[in-house]
Design a protein around this motif. Structure first.
Motif, PDB file in Angstrom:
ATOM      1  N   THR A 154      30.361  47.419  43.455  1.00  0.00           N
ATOM      2  CA  THR A 154      30.746  47.308  44.689  1.00  0.00           C
ATOM      3  C   THR A 154      31.891  46.291  44.646  1.00  0.00           C
ATOM      4  N   PHE A 155      32.952  46.380  45.070  1.00  0.00           N
ATOM      5  CA  PHE A 155      34.185  45.422  45.009  1.00  0.00           C
ATOM      6  C   PHE A 155      34.231  44.659  46.225  1.00  0.00           C
ATOM      7  N   LEU A 156      34.124  43.297  46.292  1.00  0.00           N
ATOM      8  CA  LEU A 156      34.392  42.237  47.275  1.00  0.00           C
ATOM      9  C   LEU A 156      35.587  41.323  47.123  1.00  0.00           C
ATOM     10  N   PHE A 157      36.321  41.215  48.267  1.00  0.00           N
ATOM     11  CA  PHE A 157      37.740  40.636  48.250  1.00  0.00           C
ATOM     12  C   PHE A 157      37.498  39.328  49.452  1.00  0.00           C
ATOM     13  N   SER A 158      38.272  38.213  48.940  1.00  0.00           N
ATOM     14  CA  SER A 158      38.178  37.264  50.067  1.00  0.00           C
ATOM     15  C   SER A 158      39.687  36.705  50.122  1.00  0.00           C
ATOM     16  N   GLY A 159      40.027  36.608  51.598  1.00  0.00           N
ATOM     17  CA  GLY A 159      41.349  35.950  51.481  1.00  0.00           C
ATOM     18  C   GLY A 159      41.597  35.397  52.974  1.00  0.00           C
ATOM     19  N   ASN A 160      42.730  34.825  53.162  1.00  0.00           N
ATOM     20  CA  ASN A 160      43.152  34.408  54.511  1.00  0.00           C
ATOM     21  C   ASN A 160      44.160  35.320  55.107  1.00  0.00           C
ATOM     22  N   ASN A 161      43.822  35.851  56.131  1.00  0.00           N
ATOM     23  CA  ASN A 161      44.947  36.594  56.906  1.00  0.00           C
ATOM     24  C   ASN A 161      45.554  37.719  56.173  1.00  0.00           C
ATOM     25  N   THR A 162      44.618  38.402  55.048  1.00  0.00           N
ATOM     26  CA  THR A 162      44.976  39.281  54.303  1.00  0.00           C
ATOM     27  C   THR A 162      45.535  40.497  55.126  1.00  0.00           C
ATOM     28  N   GLN A 163      46.724  40.913  54.333  1.00  0.00           N
ATOM     29  CA  GLN A 163      47.470  42.097  54.840  1.00  0.00           C
ATOM     30  C   GLN A 163      47.078  43.192  53.840  1.00  0.00           C
TER      31      GLN A 163
ATOM     32  N   SER B 261      38.685  47.052  32.557  1.00  0.00           N
ATOM     33  CA  SER B 261      37.833  46.262  31.925  1.00  0.00           C
ATOM     34  C   SER B 261      36.705  45.815  32.676  1.00  0.00           C
ATOM     35  N   ILE B 262      36.534  45.868  33.701  1.00  0.00           N
ATOM     36  CA  ILE B 262      35.238  45.543  34.659  1.00  0.00           C
ATOM     37  C   ILE B 262      34.629  47.018  34.525  1.00  0.00           C
ATOM     38  N   LEU B 263      35.163  48.134  34.724  1.00  0.00           N
ATOM     39  CA  LEU B 263      34.346  49.383  34.882  1.00  0.00           C
ATOM     40  C   LEU B 263      33.916  49.736  33.483  1.00  0.00           C
ATOM     41  N   PHE B 264      34.590  49.305  32.345  1.00  0.00           N
ATOM     42  CA  PHE B 264      34.232  49.789  31.081  1.00  0.00           C
ATOM     43  C   PHE B 264      33.548  48.722  30.304  1.00  0.00           C
ATOM     44  N   ALA B 265      32.903  47.904  31.073  1.00  0.00           N
ATOM     45  CA  ALA B 265      31.850  46.775  30.171  1.00  0.00           C
ATOM     46  C   ALA B 265      30.728  47.612  29.780  1.00  0.00           C
ATOM     47  N   PRO B 266      30.127  46.840  28.975  1.00  0.00           N
ATOM     48  CA  PRO B 266      29.023  47.732  28.257  1.00  0.00           C
ATOM     49  C   PRO B 266      27.797  47.856  29.412  1.00  0.00           C
ATOM     50  N   GLN B 267      27.662  46.423  30.190  1.00  0.00           N
ATOM     51  CA  GLN B 267      26.792  46.484  31.169  1.00  0.00           C
ATOM     52  C   GLN B 267      27.627  46.017  32.581  1.00  0.00           C
ATOM     53  N   PRO B 268      28.392  47.317  33.222  1.00  0.00           N
ATOM     54  CA  PRO B 268      29.285  46.708  34.347  1.00  0.00           C
ATOM     55  C   PRO B 268      28.294  46.191  35.642  1.00  0.00           C
ATOM     56  N   THR B 269      28.932  45.335  36.240  1.00  0.00           N
ATOM     57  CA  THR B 269      28.479  44.386  37.136  1.00  0.00           C
ATOM     58  C   THR B 269      28.122  45.093  38.467  1.00  0.00           C
ATOM     59  N   ALA B 270      27.152  44.959  39.121  1.00  0.00           N
ATOM     60  CA  ALA B 270      26.965  45.680  40.475  1.00  0.00           C
ATOM     61  C   ALA B 270      28.193  45.214  41.594  1.00  0.00           C
ATOM     62  N   LEU B 271      28.295  43.842  41.378  1.00  0.00           N
ATOM     63  CA  LEU B 271      29.305  43.151  42.353  1.00  0.00           C
ATOM     64  C   LEU B 271      30.474  42.546  41.704  1.00  0.00           C
ATOM     65  N   CYS B 272      31.503  42.729  42.149  1.00  0.00           N
ATOM     66  CA  CYS B 272      32.621  41.902  41.896  1.00  0.00           C
ATOM     67  C   CYS B 272      33.522  41.600  42.772  1.00  0.00           C
ATOM     68  N   LEU B 273      33.684  40.026  42.751  1.00  0.00           N
ATOM     69  CA  LEU B 273      34.575  39.458  43.722  1.00  0.00           C
ATOM     70  C   LEU B 273      36.093  38.826  43.179  1.00  0.00           C
ATOM     71  N   PHE B 274      37.101  39.668  44.023  1.00  0.00           N
ATOM     72  CA  PHE B 274      38.211  39.021  43.787  1.00  0.00           C
ATOM     73  C   PHE B 274      38.391  37.953  44.829  1.00  0.00           C
ATOM     74  N   ASP B 275      38.706  36.805  44.591  1.00  0.00           N
ATOM     75  CA  ASP B 275      38.668  35.783  45.379  1.00  0.00           C
ATOM     76  C   ASP B 275      40.020  35.276  45.549  1.00  0.00           C
ATOM     77  N   ASN B 276      40.131  34.701  46.846  1.00  0.00           N
ATOM     78  CA  ASN B 276      41.446  34.153  47.342  1.00  0.00           C
ATOM     79  C   ASN B 276      42.623  34.832  47.236  1.00  0.00           C
ATOM     80  N   ILE B 277      42.488  36.224  47.763  1.00  0.00           N
ATOM     81  CA  ILE B 277      43.681  37.188  47.605  1.00  0.00           C
ATOM     82  C   ILE B 277      44.763  36.425  48.706  1.00  0.00           C
ATOM     83  N   GLY B 278      46.214  36.376  47.973  1.00  0.00           N
ATOM     84  CA  GLY B 278      47.251  35.731  48.831  1.00  0.00           C
ATOM     85  C   GLY B 278      48.027  36.978  49.090  1.00  0.00           C
ATOM     86  N   GLY B 279      48.404  36.558  50.546  1.00  0.00           N
ATOM     87  CA  GLY B 279      49.650  37.842  50.605  1.00  0.00           C
ATOM     88  C   GLY B 279      49.211  39.273  51.217  1.00  0.00           C
TER      89      GLY B 279
END
Length: 178
Positions: free
Chosen positions: A153-162, A101-119
């Motif tokens: 470019t894909f960004l991720f954020s999390g705490n002590n992410t494995q 869905s992100i990559l097929f968007a008519p105008q894909p975003t330059a950045l995407c943040l997957f926030d608060n990754i758990g585990g």
């Protein structure tokens, strides 16, 4: 910006860029350099014919500033904060659909943040996206396969992410430790 910047101009620009994050509790100078590498990756992404690593902003505790660092990165590189999304940990089918869905968007975003990754972060689809030049998948609701160049470019954020063993070499980790 000077028409023909000198080395002194470049050093001054680097100092101004690094000063923006002077109050963040980077774990080491390597982590501060990782943030700078993330900025340069986004700025130069359109000039890179090939895959780029994702960037994981990881911290020892909540509220360390991971999402704010991503917002600053977005403001510097594109004038606005990156769109946030959650990651479906453990559901590979949903991960693939989300990435498509992100990559097929008519105008894909330059950045995407997957926030608060758990585990633990693990995904075959994500591993493929981070090491490929193109993404190909079936368009939801249609019997059509679509292929696109990967420029996000894909960004991720999390705490002590494995990370899975394959993702650990496909992500640049920027660690905060207040």
């Amino acid at each position: 910006m000077p028409e023909a910047p000198s080395r002194a101009d470049a050093v001054a620009a680097l100092k101004r860029l690094v000063d923006v994050t002077c109050d963040f509790p980077f774990s080491s100078m390597a982590d501060r350099s990782g943030w700078l590498a993330a900025v340069l990756t986004v700025v130069g992404r359109q000039l890179i014919a090939g895959p780029c690593p994702g960037i994981l902003f990881d911290a020892s505790i909540r509220g360390a500033g991971k999402s704010m660092l991503c917002d600053i990165l977005g403001i510097i590189t594109s004038g606005g904060t990156p769109p946030r999304s959650s990651w479906s940990v453990g559901d590979e089918s949903e991960a693939r659909k989300k990435l498509s869905s992100i990559l097929f968007a008519p105008q894909p975003t330059a950045l995407c943040l997957f926030d608060n990754i758990g585990g633990r972060l693990r995904s075959d689809s994500l591993e493929a996206v981070l090491t490929a030049e193109h993404w190909e998948d079936r368009v939801l609701g249609l019997s059509v396969v679509k292929r696109v160049a990967i420029a996000t470019t894909f960004l991720f954020s999390g705490n002590n992410t494995q990370l899975s063993s394959d993702l650990s070499r496909r992500l640049l980790r920027v660690r905060l430790e207040p």
